[in-house]
Design an enzyme around this catalytic site. Structure first.
Site, PDB file in Angstrom:
ATOM      1  N   GLU A 133      -1.403   2.730  -0.963  1.00 38.82           N
ATOM      2  CA  GLU A 133      -1.140   2.553  -2.324  1.00 38.82           C
ATOM      3  C   GLU A 133      -1.111   3.375  -3.330  1.00 38.82           C
ATOM      4  OE1 GLU A 133      -3.938  -0.751  -3.497  1.00 38.82           O
ATOM      5  OE2 GLU A 133      -3.411  -2.106  -1.833  1.00 38.82           O
ATOM      6  N   GLU A 244      -2.368  -5.450   4.172  1.00 41.81           N
ATOM      7  CA  GLU A 244      -3.603  -6.015   3.647  1.00 41.81           C
ATOM      8  C   GLU A 244      -3.175  -7.498   3.157  1.00 41.81           C
ATOM      9  OE1 GLU A 244      -5.546  -3.691   0.501  1.00 41.81           O
ATOM     10  OE2 GLU A 244      -5.456  -1.913   1.725  1.00 41.81           O
TER      11      GLU A 244
END
Ligand SMILES: *[C@@H]1O[C@H](CO)[C@@H](O)[C@H](O)[C@H]1NC(C)=O
Length: 373
Positions: A133, A244
């Protein structure tokens, strides 16, 4: 080709892809109070995941955020020997948002992993992710959400090359390299260089956080499908792994996204059960509330590590449609064309506040850990 040959071939390819799909959870390097996990903690985690009631022992893979053992500068993370002793496969990760010096420690820990564990790692390493991220945290919405520093695409491309050089000629030389980010990062054309540099794309998607469009649990499946389709189209033929996803069991309401055991269970059935065994998936998450419970909390087990989950994890009797099937794609395409929910691949932030959650247990703990070293 006779129809029976065709169906045999179809069956064979289903069997092949089922066997090839990894299934597991994300694992931070610390507990929620910042204390470091040691080998026995990871072993307990991995055994619990593999023993979860209702799952037929299918959760045997672990995604990590860092190569570095908490409390050390660059020792290999003890999740590695724990994975070896429990036969858990690993999606290794190098933390890439804390600058070159910190990344060098990640590289050293990777090199030391090769030195110490090569003989025992055979077949256990599914892939290596360079970063998590980082592009999201580097974007306006990440900055607005008060996230930690990210990394820009050029930095990540440099790090990816460093990792390729490190594994060259080692037991990990054939392991594929990817990057993990929110789906919104991949649809941003300025990040194309990262997609070009990797072998596969790791997608984080959390419909719960997507408050810029209708995001009740009723939209959970279609919002996930839309994120997956847009990431696949940005990935240009490279494999997309679900690194995720999940729905919280407790915590704050985000837009129409309401955490509850029922909603988490619905998301597991409608999204998880269609992913498991078909697309490499690391769910968020096994446990995030030991010893303290974050808000929101995503753990399928509570503060006590137990194979009895907080909601029913069985996929038995669930009507599943794989997200990469033609049917699922046409459903996804209809959603996107419909446009009534304002799906715009150029607007980031639709669901990309996922780092709030991943930082919750994994990366935040890591950042704390690094600050303590
Ligand atoms: C798109 O990506 C670039 C490079 O990572 C970043 O600087 C920019 O802020 C991103 N734009 C948006 C709207 O997220």
């Amino acid at each position: 080709m006779s129809s029976s040959t065709a169906s045999l071939l179809a069956l064979a390819s289903m069997v092949t892809s089922a066997a090839a799909a990894y299934q597991g959870f994300n694992y931070g390097s610390t507990f929620s109070d910042g204390s470091f996990k040691v080998q026995s903690d990871f072993e307990s985690d991995f055994k619990t995941a593999a023993g979860l009631q209702g799952t037929d022992g299918a959760f045997t893979s672990a995604r990590l955020f860092t190569m570095v053992q908490g409390g050390t500068p660059n020792d290999p993370i003890s999740a590695i020997p724990a994975a070896i002793s429990t036969k858990t496969s690993l999606l290794l990760g190098l933390w890439a948002s804390a600058g070159q010096q910190s990344f060098n420690n990640e590289i050293t820990a990777l090199a030391r992993t090769i030195e110490s564990y090569c003989a025992q790692l055979d077949g256990l390493v599914v892939g290596i992710s360079v970063g998590s991220e980082d592009l999201y945290r580097n974007s306006p919405i990440g900055i607005e959400a008060g996230e930690y520093a990210g990394a820009n695409p050029d930095t990540l491309v440099g790090y990816i090359k460093q990792v390729r050089d490190t594994i060259q000629g080692s037991c990990l030389s054939k392991v594929t390299i990817g990057h993990v980010d929110t789906w919104t990062a991949y649809v941003n054309a300025s990040n194309q260089a990262v997609i070009d540099a990797v072998d596969w794309v790791g997608m984080d998607a959390y419909p719960y956080f997507e408050s810029t469009r209708a995001n009740s649990i009723a939209e959970g499946r279609s919002n996930f499908q839309s994120a997956y389709d847009q990431t696949r189209s940005a990935a240009g033929g490279k494999e997309v792994w679900v690194t995720e996803t999940g729905w919280p069991v407790s915590g704050k309401t985000v837009g129409q996204g309401v955490p509850s055991l029922d909603n988490a269970r619905t998301y597991w059935r409608q999204v998880g059960c269609s992913l498991f065994g078909k697309i490499n998936t690391w769910w968020y998450t096994l446990q995030d509330s030991a010893p303290t419970t974050p808000n929101p909390s995503f753990g399928v087990v509570g503060s006590d590590l137990s194979t009895a989950a907080v909601y029913d994890l069985s996929c038995e009797g669930v009507n599943t449609t794989p997200f990469n099937s033609p049917t699922a794609r046409s459903i996804g395409a209809r959603d996107a064309e419909d446009g009534s929910e304002g799906v715009d691949s150029n607007v980031p932030g639709q669901g990309s506040r996922s780092s709030t959650s991943s930082l919750g247990a994994g990366a935040l703990a890591l950042v704390l850990a690094m600050a303590m070293v």
